[in-house]
Design an enzyme around this catalytic site. Structure first.
Site, PDB file in Angstrom:
ATOM      1  N   GLY A 185      -1.260  -1.678   6.376  1.00 25.83           N
ATOM      2  CA  GLY A 185      -1.040  -2.788   7.292  1.00 25.83           C
ATOM      3  C   GLY A 185      -2.115  -3.838   7.156  1.00 25.83           C
ATOM      4  O   GLY A 185      -2.630  -4.067   6.065  1.00 25.83           O
ATOM      5  N   THR A 228       0.846  -1.181   0.000  1.00 23.23           N
ATOM      6  CA  THR A 228       0.000   0.000   0.000  1.00 23.23           C
ATOM      7  C   THR A 228       0.893   1.247   0.000  1.00 23.23           C
ATOM      8  O   THR A 228       1.965   1.257   0.573  1.00 23.23           O
ATOM      9  CB  THR A 228      -0.888   0.008   1.251  1.00 23.23           C
ATOM     10  OG1 THR A 228      -1.607  -1.208   1.261  1.00 23.23           O
ATOM     11  CG2 THR A 228      -1.852   1.168   1.263  1.00 23.23           C
TER      12      THR A 228
END
Lengths: 196, 131
Positions: free
Chosen positions: B52, B1
């Site tokens: 995460g 990400t």
């Protein structure tokens, strides 16, 4: 008048043994993106334009898990997602399940600006992309050799691996770790060192 | 990400997050990145982008929580970031970056590291991976 500030990230959960040259590569990219954002801010671009500009740059470089270099689904394809939000009026746009849109963050921005909605997904998002005329590419464009290798390891370990950035020479340890860790997610073992 | 958060010279905040998701994920799996309030949030006070364990970030409505504890508890940006990373993730592993209306920048993570960089108009600039 206030003063500007910017932060960028390229994912969390990093292999503690990440080779130094990979660390330097990542820092170089982060630095380049920061400088791109700083120059835009110095030219008085609005915040919403700056975040889109910087994330487009991060999506285009294959180093991190977005756009080109995205993690692969169980089918070995790329399904991307993104969102953007403009603070002053809390306007927002989000997309999911993208397979051909070169820069997902720009489609998220168009959802915010050009649609009555906040979130479009899968075929509906792809159709919106075609109507908006954003740049489309083959799903292959997003897939890197390295991630194909990572997916293979993840399948062997029957695990979901968060961070494909774990170097292949330590990957087997990483993936094996997932087999041995008791931690489960959705019924599949997850590897502690491999969160993203 | 990947993510970026900015406050510009007019005090306007914005946040953006983009990802390929998890390696070997089920087709159709949605993580936190496209969910406003979980992976991304921006309001008058601040802007946040998270990364995460998506499922943990969604459960915690992590990005919005940073803004909420600033709004309702009057925490500073860094205190708000530290609070949500410490208190709201339960067992989850994640990190986030944040800026506030008054030109501050902050980040926090409970993972082994986070690829991040930040800069402010008064000349502060930092790029890092580890603690």
């Amino acid at each position: 008048m206030g003063s500007w500030a910017i932060a960028v990230h390229g994912g969390a959960g990093v292999d503690p043994n990440l080779p130094l040259e990979r660390q330097e590569e990542a820092k170089k990219l982060l630095n380049r993106c920061l400088l791109l954002g700083i120059s835009a801010l110095r030219s008085s671009l609005p915040a919403i334009d700056v975040v889109e500009l910087v994330v487009r740059e991060l999506e285009t470089d294959p180093l991190f898990n977005s756009g080109r270099g995205s993690a692969l689904s169980e089918k070995g394809t790329v399904e991307m997602e993104a969102s953007i939000m403009d603070g002053p009026r809390r306007r927002c746009g989000a997309v999911s399940g993208l397979t051909t849109v070169k820069n997902p963050i720009s489609l998220a921005r168009l959802v915010m600006e050009k649609s009555p909605h906040s979130y479009l997904a899968f075929e509906g998002a792809e159709e919106f992309a075609r109507k908006q005329g954003v740049e489309l590419v083959d799903n292959e464009y997003f897939i890197t050799e390295e991630n194909v290798g990572m997916l293979k390891l993840a399948k062997e370990a029957n695990a979901i691996v968060f961070d494909y950035r774990v170097p292949t020479n330590t990957c087997s340890a990483g993936a094996m770790a997932s087999v041995e860790t008791p931690l489960q997610m959705n019924g599949l073992p997850i590897s502690i060192y491999n969160q993203e | 990400t990947v993510g970026c958060v900015v406050v510009d010279g007019q005090g306007r905040c914005a946040a953006a997050t983009s990802t390929g998701g998890l390696m070997n994920k089920m087709s159709g799996r949605i993580g936190d990145s496209p969910l406003i309030g979980s992976g991304t949030y921006a309001g008058d006070l601040c802007a946040i982008s998270c990364t995460g364990e998506g499922e943990a970030i969604i459960r915690a409505t992590l990005a919005r929580d940073v803004a909420a504890v600033m709004e309702y508890k009057g925490l500073s940006l860094q205190d708000a970031v530290d609070y949500v990373i410490k208190e709201r993730l339960d067992e989850g592993k994640a990190g986030l970056i944040a800026v506030s209306k008054d030109g501050k920048v902050a980040y926090g993570f409970n993972t082994t590291g986070m690829f991040r960089g930040c800069a402010t108009e008064d000349g502060f600039m930092e790029v890092g991976i580890w603690e």
